[in-house]
Each structure stands twice: as structure tokens, then as C-alpha cells.
Design a protein around this motif. Structure first.
Motif, PDB file in Angstrom:
ATOM      1  N   LEU A   8       0.785  -1.242   0.000  1.00 23.63           N
ATOM      2  CA  LEU A   8       0.000   0.000   0.000  1.00 23.63           C
ATOM      3  C   LEU A   8       0.814   1.288   0.000  1.00 23.63           C
ATOM      4  N   LYS A   9       2.020   1.221   0.495  1.00 25.63           N
ATOM      5  CA  LYS A   9       2.789   2.479   0.530  1.00 25.63           C
ATOM      6  C   LYS A   9       3.179   2.866  -0.906  1.00 25.63           C
ATOM      7  N   GLU A  16       9.311  -2.524  -8.298  1.00 25.83           N
ATOM      8  CA  GLU A  16       7.999  -2.693  -7.655  1.00 25.83           C
ATOM      9  C   GLU A  16       6.866  -2.120  -8.486  1.00 25.83           C
ATOM     10  N   PHE A  20       4.607   1.660 -16.341  1.00 24.25           N
ATOM     11  CA  PHE A  20       5.027   3.067 -16.246  1.00 24.25           C
ATOM     12  C   PHE A  20       6.367   3.333 -16.927  1.00 24.25           C
ATOM     13  N   ARG A  44      -4.426   8.959  -6.384  1.00 20.48           N
ATOM     14  CA  ARG A  44      -4.187   7.502  -6.416  1.00 20.48           C
ATOM     15  C   ARG A  44      -3.767   6.948  -7.766  1.00 20.48           C
TER      16      ARG A  44
HETATM   17  N1  LIG Z   1       3.029   1.616 -10.991  1.00 21.00           N
HETATM   18  C1  LIG Z   1       2.534   1.084  -9.871  1.00 21.00           C
HETATM   19  N2  LIG Z   1       2.635  -0.232  -9.654  1.00 21.00           N
HETATM   20  C2  LIG Z   1       2.125  -0.785  -8.533  1.00 21.00           C
HETATM   21  N3  LIG Z   1       1.470  -0.097  -7.591  1.00 21.00           N
HETATM   22  C3  LIG Z   1       1.340   1.218  -7.740  1.00 21.00           C
HETATM   23  C4  LIG Z   1       1.864   1.877  -8.888  1.00 21.00           C
HETATM   24  N4  LIG Z   1       1.565   3.180  -8.776  1.00 21.00           N
HETATM   25  C5  LIG Z   1       0.904   3.320  -7.621  1.00 21.00           C
HETATM   26  N5  LIG Z   1       0.762   2.153  -6.991  1.00 21.00           N
HETATM   27  C6  LIG Z   1       0.063   1.941  -5.709  1.00 21.00           C
HETATM   28  O1  LIG Z   1      -1.111   2.744  -5.745  1.00 21.00           O
HETATM   29  C7  LIG Z   1      -1.306   3.448  -4.525  1.00 21.00           C
HETATM   30  C8  LIG Z   1      -1.280   4.940  -4.790  1.00 21.00           C
HETATM   31  O2  LIG Z   1       0.004   5.280  -5.226  1.00 21.00           O
HETATM   32  P1  LIG Z   1       0.664   6.689  -4.954  1.00 21.00           P
HETATM   33  O3  LIG Z   1       0.567   7.052  -3.528  1.00 21.00           O
HETATM   34  O4  LIG Z   1       1.990   6.663  -5.594  1.00 21.00           O
HETATM   35  O5  LIG Z   1      -0.340   7.580  -5.828  1.00 21.00           O
HETATM   36  P2  LIG Z   1      -0.539   9.132  -5.814  1.00 21.00           P
HETATM   37  O6  LIG Z   1      -1.022   9.486  -7.167  1.00 21.00           O
HETATM   38  O7  LIG Z   1       0.671   9.808  -5.313  1.00 21.00           O
HETATM   39  O8  LIG Z   1      -1.709   9.234  -4.762  1.00 21.00           O
HETATM   40  P3  LIG Z   1      -2.195  10.527  -3.946  1.00 21.00           P
HETATM   41  O9  LIG Z   1      -2.976  11.318  -4.920  1.00 21.00           O
HETATM   42  O10 LIG Z   1      -3.017   9.949  -2.845  1.00 21.00           O
HETATM   43  O11 LIG Z   1      -0.958  11.250  -3.482  1.00 21.00           O
HETATM   44  C9  LIG Z   1      -0.212   2.965  -3.591  1.00 21.00           C
HETATM   45  O12 LIG Z   1      -0.748   1.910  -2.833  1.00 21.00           O
HETATM   46  C10 LIG Z   1       0.861   2.441  -4.517  1.00 21.00           C
HETATM   47  O13 LIG Z   1       1.595   1.411  -3.928  1.00 21.00           O
END
Ligand SMILES: Nc1ncnc2c1ncn2[C@@H]1O[C@H](COP(=O)(O)OP(=O)(O)OP(=O)(O)O)[C@@H](O)[C@H]1O
Ligand SMILES: [Mg+2]
Length: 372
Positions: A8-9, A16, A20, A44
């Protein structure tokens, strides 16, 4: 296989990340030849993950400012919080880069407003001299980077949150752009329109207008990619999941990678009910939405708009009529359009052809169920 996809982080290594690759390549190209990159996308969609994985996996020297962390730590955006975050981030950076540290510390000692502790290394920056301390600091970083022939990234996660500081962000970035050739700025934002407003990218009078800014727009996963993401995630846990379950989740979560991750995580940890997972996420989203709405004078009007749009995508005139019915008054066209535009700027609404809809399926569900 180590399960990572449903972690989740925010991810912080390329291994990981699900795909992308194009986005990473764009960032790399900007780091090599460009000056400013923007990572944009709805909540997200993986902005922080992309940013962190890029910086860590390519071993890029960087100073990372996480604007949300400042708000969380301080209960709001403030200069003091910003300076603490910057100090902390700079300290981390120098702890990892001995060659940089030794050269930079010599320069920082001469800057009024910066004090340095050794063992353990700590740098504290005071706002006594206002903005000047910031430019002196960045100049020093740039000078050392030039000496060492490397580029340093100044990364700001959720840059639109810095608006509240009263710093002139476009001016600062334009200064970096024009004068500090060994610093590259990478900024993220979930409120796309607010990022544009913060940086005043569309304003011919803005210091940043006309400068080359590379945009990396995060996208929804396609339906096939969503299925593939979920299948691979479950496979990493060795959990067998029926195709119908996977298909339903993929379709309801609409390709938003963070929601797919959350679903996968709950599922492998025992909560197998998609509705209840969406419900948990939606409540959280609604709390955040409410805290934005209660700050606005147009709170009730926003609520009416959101509730009608959550039923199904609606046209401008339909939404306006609903607001007028509710309030029993005629609403001024311009004011009304401003409200819609603001919701789009915040990344809450999205326009599809002539119709407005709630961009995030989880929020849409939340509005229907919980926005009173
Ligand atoms: N390319 C990826 N592959 C796997 N998991 C991902 C990927 N991108 C994001 N995640 C997962 O999706 C969730 C949201 O990711 P992240 O916090 O990076 O998004 P964000 O756009 O920064 O969200 P927020 O708008 O809440 O800041 C996290 O649980 C992360 O582990
Ligand atoms: Mg983020």
C-alpha cells in the motif's frame, strides 16, 4: 516471488512498479536535457510512486519536498513547516552523498540564516532573511553540482499545496530555470488545474510562461491492464481468485491503480467483499471532500452539483436546473460555471464531451451514499 504489487505504501523502486516505462523514460529524458517536469494525475494514480521510484532507482541526487507531509506534521501549510521539511530533506541528501556534503557544507556556512550541526549532521534553515535564504541555498547546491558535474533534482510532491505559503513559486522556478543549470525541478500534482494556477503556466505574464515544461500525465490502466495487474498481484501471493471477481473489480475501479492495489491488498488479507472495500475507501474520500467543502461559502451548492452528477454524467444546463430547483432562485451563469470549473481544477469533476462526471469511481460512490 516477493509480493509487492499490492503493497500500500507508495512504491519506491522501479522493480515494484507495474509498467510506467514510458513515464519513466520521459522523466529520464527531462533529467538529462530538460529543466522542469510535471507529473500530473488524479488522486491515487501513482504520482508519488513514479516520482520516488524514478529518483531512487536511477540513483538521482535529489531534495524531496513532500507538501502533504508538511500539512500532516504541522496541521497546515506554513513557512516553518516548509523550512523544516527542506532542512530534513537536505540533511538526508547530504548524508547519502559524501562528496557533495563536504563541498556544500563549506558554502552553507557562509549563508546567513543557515546553521549546521555536525555529528549527527543537521542543517537548519531559518526564514529570517525571507526568500533570500532559499535562493542562496539553491545557488550553493547548483555550484557544487556544477563542480561535480552532476544534476540535482528538486522534487516537490503535490506542489499546488505550496500556494498557501505566499512564496512566488513561478518566480522561484523561473529563477532556477534561467540561472541554475544543474538543478532540475520535478513537481507532482493531483489537482491538475490548481497546478496550472500555482505555476501560472497559462498566464503570459507569468515568469514561467513559454518555458519548456515536460508533462508526464498518468493515465488509467486499460481494462486489460487492470485485469493483468490484479492477476499478477494475486499470483505473487499465491492466492487463487475467480475471474468474475477480478473482472468486476477491474470494471468498478476504472483503471485507477491505487484502488486496484487497495482492493488486492484487502482481498489477500481476508476482506473479500468488493462493496465493503469500496465503502471503506469511499468514506475516507468523503471526509477529505467535506473538509474542502466546509471551507467554501458555496458548500451547499457544491453538494447539490456533486449529488446530481454522481447519479450519472450530466450536462451544464441539467446541473444548473437542479441547483435552481433546490435553492428556489435563478443562479447567475458565470458564477455557476466558475463552480464547475473549480471542481474540475480540483480534479473532482471531469468533462466527457458535453457532460460532467465525477472523475473517481470511489468518490462517486461515496457522494451517492454519504454526501448529505
Ligand atoms: N506503478 C505502480 N505499480 C504498482 N502499484 C502502484 C503503482 N503506482 C501506484 N501504486 C500503488 O497505488 C497506490 C497509490 O500510489 P501513490 O501514492 O503513488 O499515488 P498518488 O497518485 O501519489 O496518490 P495521492 O494522490 O493519494 O498522493 C499505492 O498503494 C501504490 O503502492
Ligand atoms: Mg502522492
Amino acid at each position: 516471488m516477493v509480493p509487492v504489487l499490492f503493497d500500500l505504501k507508495p512504491k519506491d523502486r522501479i522493480e515494484e512498479l507495474y509498467d510506467f516505462r514510458d513515464e519513466l523514460n520521459k522523466l529520464l529524458a527531462c533529467y538529462r536535457d530538460g529543466r522542469i517536469a510535471l507529473i500530473l494525475g488524479l488522486r491515487r494514480m501513482g504520482k508519488s510512486s513514479l516520482l520516488r521510484s524514478f529518483l531512487n532507482s536511477y540513483n538521482i541526487p535529489h531534495i524531496l519536498i513532500d507538501a502533504r507531509r508538511i500539512i500532516l506534521n504541522e496541521g497546515g501549510m506554513s513557512i516553518r513547516g516548509f523550512m523544516n521539511e527542506l532542512s530534513q530533506s537536505l540533511t538526508n541528501f547530504l548524508q547519502q552523498r559524501a562528496s557533495f556534503r563536504d563541498k556544500l557544507i563549506g558554502l552553507l556556512r557562509n549563508i546567513d540564516g543557515i546553521s549546521i550541526g555536525v555529528q549527527p549532521l543537521s542543517i537548519s534553515i531559518s526564514w529570517r532573511r525571507g526568500r533570500a535564504v532559499l535562493t542562496s541555498l539553491l545557488e550553493a547546491v547548483n555550484r557544487v553540482a556544477e563542480d561535480l558535474n552532476i544534476k540535482v533534482v528538486l522534487a516537490i510532491d503535490e506542489v499546488q499545496e505550496l500556494r498557501a505559503l505566499g512564496l512566488n513559486i513561478p518566480m522561484l522556478l523561473a529563477y532556477i530555470y534561467d540561472n541554475l543549470g544543474n538543478i532540475v525541478a520535478i513537481l507532482t500534482g493531483s489537482q491538475v488545474g490548481m497546478v496550472y494556477d500555482t505555476l501560472r503556466l497559462n498566464d503570459p505574464k507569468s515568469p514561467l510562461y513559454g518555458r519548456a515544461v515536460v508533462e508526464v500525465k498518468l493515465r488509467r490502466l486499460s481494462p486489460d491492464e487492470s485485469l493483468d495487474f490484479l492477476r499478477r498481484g494475486f499470483e505473487q501471493y499465491g492466492v487463487q481468485v475467480g475471474d468474475d471477481v477480478i473482472r468486476e473489480a477491474a470494471s468498478r475501479l476504472d483503471g485507477i491503480i491505487g484502488w486496484l492495489t487497495l482492493f488486492g491488498w484487502y482481498y489477500v488479507h481476508g476482506n473479500r467483499d468488493l462493496n465493503s472495500i469500496i465503502d471503506v475507501a469511499a468514506r475516507q474520500e468523503i471526509e477529505e471532500l467535506k473538509s474542502f467543502l466546509t471551507k467554501s461559502r458555496a458548500e451547499n451548492r457544491y453538494k447539490v452539483i456533486l449529488r446530481i452528477v454522481a447519479e450519472k454524467p450530466r450536462r451544464w444546463s441539467e446541473i444548473k436546473r437542479a441547483v435552481e430547483m433546490e435553492e428556489g432562485v435563478i443562479v447567475n451563469d458565470r458564477n455557476f460555471t466558475d463552480l464547475l470549473r473549480h471542481l474540475i481544477n480540483m480534479g473532482i469533476l471531469e468533462k466527457q464531451g458535453d457532460a460532467y462526471k465525477i472523475a473517481d469511481p470511489v468518490l462517486e460512490y461515496g457522494v451517492r451514499k454519504y454526501l448529505r
